[in-house]
Write a protein that holds these residues in place. Structure first.
Motif, PDB file in Angstrom:
ATOM      1  N   HIS B 324       0.825  -1.212   0.000  1.00  0.00           N
ATOM      2  CA  HIS B 324       0.000   0.000   0.000  1.00  0.00           C
ATOM      3  C   HIS B 324       0.863   1.268   0.000  1.00  0.00           C
ATOM      4  O   HIS B 324       1.796   1.384   0.788  1.00  0.00           O
ATOM      5  CB  HIS B 324      -0.926  -0.006   1.218  1.00  0.00           C
ATOM      6  N   PRO B 325       0.549   2.247  -0.861  1.00  0.00           N
ATOM      7  CA  PRO B 325       1.374   3.453  -0.962  1.00  0.00           C
ATOM      8  C   PRO B 325       1.410   4.297   0.314  1.00  0.00           C
ATOM      9  O   PRO B 325       2.341   5.059   0.520  1.00  0.00           O
ATOM     10  CB  PRO B 325       0.724   4.240  -2.109  1.00  0.00           C
ATOM     11  N   LYS B 326       0.410   4.188   1.171  1.00  0.00           N
ATOM     12  CA  LYS B 326       0.421   5.006   2.393  1.00  0.00           C
ATOM     13  C   LYS B 326       1.165   4.333   3.554  1.00  0.00           C
ATOM     14  O   LYS B 326       1.205   4.851   4.672  1.00  0.00           O
ATOM     15  CB  LYS B 326      -1.020   5.311   2.809  1.00  0.00           C
ATOM     16  N   VAL B 327       1.698   3.132   3.299  1.00  0.00           N
ATOM     17  CA  VAL B 327       2.378   2.393   4.370  1.00  0.00           C
ATOM     18  C   VAL B 327       3.886   2.457   4.149  1.00  0.00           C
ATOM     19  O   VAL B 327       4.377   2.164   3.057  1.00  0.00           O
ATOM     20  CB  VAL B 327       1.882   0.928   4.403  1.00  0.00           C
ATOM     21  N   LYS B 369      -6.190   9.365  13.208  1.00  0.00           N
ATOM     22  CA  LYS B 369      -7.250   9.376  12.182  1.00  0.00           C
ATOM     23  C   LYS B 369      -7.501   7.969  11.641  1.00  0.00           C
ATOM     24  O   LYS B 369      -8.638   7.550  11.445  1.00  0.00           O
ATOM     25  CB  LYS B 369      -6.859  10.316  11.048  1.00  0.00           C
ATOM     26  N   PHE B 370      -6.404   7.254  11.400  1.00  0.00           N
ATOM     27  CA  PHE B 370      -6.512   5.882  10.885  1.00  0.00           C
ATOM     28  C   PHE B 370      -7.341   5.025  11.837  1.00  0.00           C
ATOM     29  O   PHE B 370      -8.293   4.351  11.436  1.00  0.00           O
ATOM     30  CB  PHE B 370      -5.107   5.286  10.693  1.00  0.00           C
ATOM     31  N   VAL B 371      -6.979   5.067  13.102  1.00  0.00           N
ATOM     32  CA  VAL B 371      -7.655   4.229  14.098  1.00  0.00           C
ATOM     33  C   VAL B 371      -9.139   4.595  14.199  1.00  0.00           C
ATOM     34  O   VAL B 371     -10.010   3.722  14.268  1.00  0.00           O
ATOM     35  CB  VAL B 371      -6.950   4.358  15.464  1.00  0.00           C
ATOM     36  N   GLU B 372      -9.420   5.894  14.161  1.00  0.00           N
ATOM     37  CA  GLU B 372     -10.815   6.335  14.279  1.00  0.00           C
ATOM     38  C   GLU B 372     -11.654   5.964  13.060  1.00  0.00           C
ATOM     39  O   GLU B 372     -12.875   5.858  13.148  1.00  0.00           O
ATOM     40  CB  GLU B 372     -10.875   7.846  14.510  1.00  0.00           C
ATOM     41  N   SER B 373     -11.000   5.762  11.917  1.00  0.00           N
ATOM     42  CA  SER B 373     -11.749   5.483  10.687  1.00  0.00           C
ATOM     43  C   SER B 373     -12.072   3.997  10.502  1.00  0.00           C
ATOM     44  O   SER B 373     -12.801   3.636   9.584  1.00  0.00           O
ATOM     45  CB  SER B 373     -10.957   5.968   9.471  1.00  0.00           C
ATOM     46  N   LEU B 374     -11.532   3.152  11.340  1.00  0.00           N
ATOM     47  CA  LEU B 374     -11.816   1.711  11.214  1.00  0.00           C
ATOM     48  C   LEU B 374     -13.166   1.370  11.826  1.00  0.00           C
ATOM     49  O   LEU B 374     -13.554   1.949  12.853  1.00  0.00           O
ATOM     50  CB  LEU B 374     -10.713   0.907  11.919  1.00  0.00           C
ATOM     51  N   GLN B 375     -13.877   0.436  11.185  1.00  0.00           N
ATOM     52  CA  GLN B 375     -15.179   0.059  11.738  1.00  0.00           C
ATOM     53  C   GLN B 375     -15.248  -1.380  12.202  1.00  0.00           C
ATOM     54  O   GLN B 375     -15.919  -1.704  13.168  1.00  0.00           O
ATOM     55  CB  GLN B 375     -16.266   0.304  10.689  1.00  0.00           C
ATOM     56  N   VAL B 376     -14.556  -2.265  11.487  1.00  0.00           N
ATOM     57  CA  VAL B 376     -14.568  -3.680  11.879  1.00  0.00           C
ATOM     58  C   VAL B 376     -13.540  -3.911  12.997  1.00  0.00           C
ATOM     59  O   VAL B 376     -13.794  -4.631  13.959  1.00  0.00           O
ATOM     60  CB  VAL B 376     -14.277  -4.585  10.667  1.00  0.00           C
ATOM     61  N   PHE B 377     -12.386  -3.292  12.883  1.00  0.00           N
ATOM     62  CA  PHE B 377     -11.345  -3.415  13.919  1.00  0.00           C
ATOM     63  C   PHE B 377     -11.796  -2.686  15.188  1.00  0.00           C
ATOM     64  O   PHE B 377     -12.367  -1.602  15.116  1.00  0.00           O
ATOM     65  CB  PHE B 377     -10.034  -2.776  13.438  1.00  0.00           C
ATOM     66  N   SER B 378     -11.516  -3.302  16.339  1.00  0.00           N
ATOM     67  CA  SER B 378     -11.825  -2.657  17.619  1.00  0.00           C
ATOM     68  C   SER B 378     -10.581  -1.958  18.144  1.00  0.00           C
ATOM     69  O   SER B 378      -9.503  -2.558  18.180  1.00  0.00           O
ATOM     70  CB  SER B 378     -12.257  -3.700  18.655  1.00  0.00           C
ATOM     71  N   ASP B 424     -13.690 -12.721   7.921  1.00  0.00           N
ATOM     72  CA  ASP B 424     -13.360 -12.839   6.494  1.00  0.00           C
ATOM     73  C   ASP B 424     -12.279 -11.819   6.168  1.00  0.00           C
ATOM     74  O   ASP B 424     -12.451 -10.623   6.430  1.00  0.00           O
ATOM     75  CB  ASP B 424     -14.599 -12.542   5.646  1.00  0.00           C
ATOM     76  N   VAL B 425     -11.202 -12.281   5.591  1.00  0.00           N
ATOM     77  CA  VAL B 425     -10.067 -11.374   5.396  1.00  0.00           C
ATOM     78  C   VAL B 425     -10.410 -10.255   4.414  1.00  0.00           C
ATOM     79  O   VAL B 425      -9.904  -9.130   4.532  1.00  0.00           O
ATOM     80  CB  VAL B 425      -8.793 -12.163   5.004  1.00  0.00           C
ATOM     81  N   ALA B 426     -11.308 -10.530   3.459  1.00  0.00           N
ATOM     82  CA  ALA B 426     -11.691  -9.493   2.496  1.00  0.00           C
ATOM     83  C   ALA B 426     -12.341  -8.313   3.224  1.00  0.00           C
ATOM     84  O   ALA B 426     -12.130  -7.146   2.857  1.00  0.00           O
ATOM     85  CB  ALA B 426     -12.650 -10.068   1.456  1.00  0.00           C
ATOM     86  N   ASP B 427     -13.115  -8.608   4.263  1.00  0.00           N
ATOM     87  CA  ASP B 427     -13.757  -7.528   5.020  1.00  0.00           C
ATOM     88  C   ASP B 427     -12.721  -6.719   5.801  1.00  0.00           C
ATOM     89  O   ASP B 427     -12.860  -5.506   5.958  1.00  0.00           O
ATOM     90  CB  ASP B 427     -14.807  -8.103   5.973  1.00  0.00           C
ATOM     91  N   LEU B 428     -11.710  -7.406   6.302  1.00  0.00           N
ATOM     92  CA  LEU B 428     -10.650  -6.696   7.041  1.00  0.00           C
ATOM     93  C   LEU B 428      -9.910  -5.751   6.107  1.00  0.00           C
ATOM     94  O   LEU B 428      -9.602  -4.609   6.455  1.00  0.00           O
ATOM     95  CB  LEU B 428      -9.670  -7.698   7.667  1.00  0.00           C
ATOM     96  N   GLU B 433      -8.477  -0.472   3.989  1.00  0.00           N
ATOM     97  CA  GLU B 433      -8.363   0.386   2.807  1.00  0.00           C
ATOM     98  C   GLU B 433      -9.039   1.740   3.050  1.00  0.00           C
ATOM     99  O   GLU B 433      -8.494   2.796   2.757  1.00  0.00           O
ATOM    100  CB  GLU B 433      -9.045  -0.309   1.613  1.00  0.00           C
ATOM    101  N   LYS B 434     -10.250   1.649   3.616  1.00  0.00           N
ATOM    102  CA  LYS B 434     -11.029   2.860   3.882  1.00  0.00           C
ATOM    103  C   LYS B 434     -10.292   3.749   4.903  1.00  0.00           C
ATOM    104  O   LYS B 434     -10.180   4.960   4.733  1.00  0.00           O
ATOM    105  CB  LYS B 434     -12.396   2.445   4.447  1.00  0.00           C
ATOM    106  N   ALA B 435      -9.765   3.140   5.944  1.00  0.00           N
ATOM    107  CA  ALA B 435      -9.092   3.920   6.990  1.00  0.00           C
ATOM    108  C   ALA B 435      -7.779   4.509   6.470  1.00  0.00           C
ATOM    109  O   ALA B 435      -7.402   5.622   6.844  1.00  0.00           O
ATOM    110  CB  ALA B 435      -8.845   3.042   8.206  1.00  0.00           C
ATOM    111  N   LEU B 436      -7.096   3.757   5.609  1.00  0.00           N
ATOM    112  CA  LEU B 436      -5.843   4.285   5.040  1.00  0.00           C
ATOM    113  C   LEU B 436      -6.142   5.496   4.152  1.00  0.00           C
ATOM    114  O   LEU B 436      -5.379   6.472   4.138  1.00  0.00           O
ATOM    115  CB  LEU B 436      -5.117   3.197   4.238  1.00  0.00           C
ATOM    116  N   ALA B 437      -7.258   5.436   3.436  1.00  0.00           N
ATOM    117  CA  ALA B 437      -7.638   6.568   2.584  1.00  0.00           C
ATOM    118  C   ALA B 437      -7.905   7.793   3.444  1.00  0.00           C
ATOM    119  O   ALA B 437      -7.592   8.927   3.049  1.00  0.00           O
ATOM    120  CB  ALA B 437      -8.874   6.211   1.758  1.00  0.00           C
ATOM    121  N   ALA B 438      -8.440   7.583   4.643  1.00  0.00           N
ATOM    122  CA  ALA B 438      -8.782   8.718   5.523  1.00  0.00           C
ATOM    123  C   ALA B 438      -7.566   9.240   6.288  1.00  0.00           C
ATOM    124  O   ALA B 438      -7.568  10.381   6.750  1.00  0.00           O
ATOM    125  CB  ALA B 438      -9.863   8.294   6.499  1.00  0.00           C
ATOM    126  N   ALA B 439      -6.555   8.412   6.444  1.00  0.00           N
ATOM    127  CA  ALA B 439      -5.427   8.759   7.333  1.00  0.00           C
ATOM    128  C   ALA B 439      -4.553   9.879   6.760  1.00  0.00           C
ATOM    129  O   ALA B 439      -4.383   9.959   5.562  1.00  0.00           O
ATOM    130  CB  ALA B 439      -4.579   7.527   7.597  1.00  0.00           C
TER     131      ALA B 439
END
Ligand code: PLP
Lengths: 167, 439
Positions: B324-327, B369-378, B424-428, B433-439
């Motif tokens: 991933h380019p943001k990592v 920001k990354f952490v706050e944007s995650l929904q499946v991860f606690s 399911d790994v696809a959901d993770l 992906e969504k959180a990285l876009a927001a970070a």
């Protein structure tokens, strides 16, 4: 399976061999039994008595005294009843004469405690038809095969979906 | 396999004829003899009635096996203990209230005031504090060593050193200890190697087979596996000879706590586990609740299934992040490019675990920001749950440190720690992906 014909691996006893010995034994002569409550032999004697074995202590220094309600004898030959197993709390080097006496009195099992091993004596006893266990404790083996020792978090290596917990 | 060792009073081969998946279900879990219940009953009781005065005395003298009081033993807890002892290919285990309690109890059995531990510098942060700060108040001293520098461990050993302590797979740095080499260093010094195997579990690594003498777990993590119960356990290989020198008087000399009983002579290859229970656990007191032991032993019945999924998911996620380019970087030993990949292939051939860190391109703000944007991860401070977990150490666990101290601790502003679950790994990946876009 005949224990006297099969060669016994004294590094690695199979559970059925040890179980067979503990099931058929009734009277144990304990050589090196101590009257002190905090000695390992006293632990083993007390536990084996609770499990229904008769344990007869042998210790020349204590001859004539009593340990846990049993009269102490100076030697195996002095014991007036038939002995099934001779259990030795003695150094490995002291085992050969005890073995000779165990053969002489018609014992069926020679058992050497944890840390005690004498392969020459074992070979002699086996040649005379005795079963031999070395570097083990009958208390620990009974506790393991009955799974009681599992209460102390010990790995019994026994897997069994049967209800009863006899050895 | 590590070199053969044969202590004087070794009673039995630990090795079981049964496979891992059979052991995780059956070891210790025989039907209840009193009722026939097939699942382990929860013996939620503090104490056990004696048969008679003589049996009571025998129990207190440790002459017979049985239960007195749940601070010492409990039949439900004993099932957890037997299960982990079997899975680690060990002689015996003693369960306690938490992973930290396991460390306290194990070291208490070995140490006297003025004694010394040589430990890896890369340990779970709480363990660094326990050893480095709290243990000092017992006059127990620790030298922390770079885990990659085997000679550094040997050089740090003094005549007062009583153990070497490492994590098989370190939390969270992804460091893998060279257990076989460290066991050699420890045994040459006449001291045990203690390995915290929390992150690997016996499914991925069995340290005793590489020469470790004592294994510790925070059962709070993957053993229980569902994030619902605190627990810890001390696992005794039964292979260390406590009588080889005079370094361990609590085991090799008559014990004042039991009127002169000598543990090593009386209990042989289970002496350490028994002494941990009947001296350290008895007197320090951190007993596990039988209910927690039940939750953990139930979790352990599916350990291999969960660990396979944890590792598969973690590998996929790590590979995704590495591309991933943001990592900026990913520290996961399952990646071919990782510096610990070779050690992972030796010690963790079934997978490199599921806890790892990565660095975001960006600073502190991107992290939060990354952490706050995650929904499946606690977002929470734990690892080894069925659920995927995330934490930004700089804004949470390492908040009190200066930016320089954070960087040195591997908790720089851009560092994120993940504990990958069994979803399911696809959901993770979608969530990341969504959180990285927001970070
Ligand atoms: C590797 C490791 N060891 C020990 C511990 C301490 O365990 P507990 O939290 O159960 O006391 C943890 C907890 O995070 C850990 O990750």
């Amino acid at each position: 399976m005949s224990a006297t014909l099969d060669k016994i691996d004294h590094d690695n006893y199979n559970d059925d061999y040890v179980r067979g010995i503990l099931r058929k034994t009734r009277v144990i002569a304990m050589v090196g039994a101590s009257p002190n409550w905090n000695r390992p032999s006293y632990f083993a004697m007390k536990y084996l008595q609770q499990k229904g074995y008769r344990v007869i202590p042998v210790n020349p220094k204590e001859a004539g005294n009593e340990i846990l309600g049993e009269k102490v004898y100076a030697s195996l030959s002095d014991i007036p009843v038939k002995v099934d197993m001779v259990d030795c709390f003695r150094a490995s080097a002291a085992i050969p004469p005890i073995t000779d006496e165990a053969i002489k009195i018609g014992a069926k099992v020679l058992w050497l405690q944890l840390g005690v091993r004498n392969d020459d004596a074992a070979a002699k006893a086996e040649a005379a038809g005795l079963q031999v266990v070395m570097n083990r404790c009958p208390k620990i083996e009974f506790g393991r095969l009955s799974r009681e020792i599992g209460w102390m978090g010990v790995n019994t290596r026994v897997i069994n979906s049967k209800r009863q917990s006899r050895i | 396999m590590a070199s053969e060792r044969k202590p004087a009073a070794r009673a039995a081969e630990n090795t079981s004829p049964f496979g891992f998946d059979t052991l995780q279900v059956h070891a210790g879990t025989a039907p209840d003899p009193a009722t026939g219940a097939r699942t382990t009953p929860i013996y939620q009781t503090t104490a056990f009635v004696f048969e008679d005065a003589d049996q009571a005395a025998s129990l207190f003298n440790l002459q017979t096996f049985g239960n007195i009081y749940t601070r010492l033993t409990n039949p439900t807890t004993a099932v957890f203990e037997q299960k982990i002892a079997a899975l680690e290919n060990a002689r015996a285990a003693t369960a306690v209230a938490s992973g930290h309690a396991a460390q306290l109890v194990a070291f208490h059995m070995l140490m006297n005031p003025g004694d010394h531990i040589v430990a890896s510098r890369k340990l779970y942060g709480g363990s660094i504090t326990q050893l480095g700060v709290s243990f000092k108040r017992f006059d127990w001293h620790t030298t922390f060593v770079d885990p990659d520098d085997i000679d550094g461990f040997a050089a740090a050993v003094t005549p007062k050193t009583k153990a070497i302590f490492v994590e098989s797979l370190a939390n969270p740095g992804g460091v893998i200890s060279d257990i076989e080499a460290l066991a050699d260093v420890a045994h040459k010094a006449g001291i045990p190697l203690i390995v915290d195997n929390t992150m690997a579990t016996p499914y991925l690594c069995r340290p005793i087979e590489w020469g470790a003498d004592i294994v510790l777990h925070s059962a709070t993590k993957f053993l229980g596996g569902h994030g619902n119960s605190m627990g810890g356990v001390i696992v005794d290989s039964g292979l260390f000879d406590w009588g080889q020198n005079d370094k361990f008087p609590h085991l090799s000399q008559p014990s004042p706590a039991y009127h002169g009983l000598t543990f090593w002579e009386t209990f042989g290859d289970m002496a350490f586990a028994v002494a941990c229970r009947t001296i350290s656990l008895r007197d320090l007191g951190p007993a596990i609740s039988p209910f927690n032991a039940f939750m953990i032993l139930t979790g352990m019945e599916t350990l291999s299934l969960r660990m396979r999924k944890h590792c598969d998911n973690a590998q996929t996620v790590a590979e995704f992040l590495a591309r991933h380019p943001k990592v900026e970087w990913v520290s996961y030993a399952g990646l071919k490019s990782d510096r610990y990949h070779a050690l992972a292939q030796k010690y963790l051939p079934r997978g490199a675990g599921s806890v790892f860190t990565f660095g975001l391109k960006g600073g502190y703000e991107s992290g939060t920001k990354f952490v706050e944007s995650l929904q499946v991860f606690s977002h929470l401070a734990n690892i080894g749950d069925t659920r995927s977990l995330v934490i930004h150490p700089a804004s949470t666990t390492h908040r009190q440190l200066s930016p320089e101290q954070r960087a040195a601790a591997g908790a720089g502003d851009n560092v994120i720690r993940l504990s990958i679950g069994i979803e399911d790994v696809a959901d993770l990946i979608k969530d990341l992906e969504k959180a990285l876009a927001a970070a």
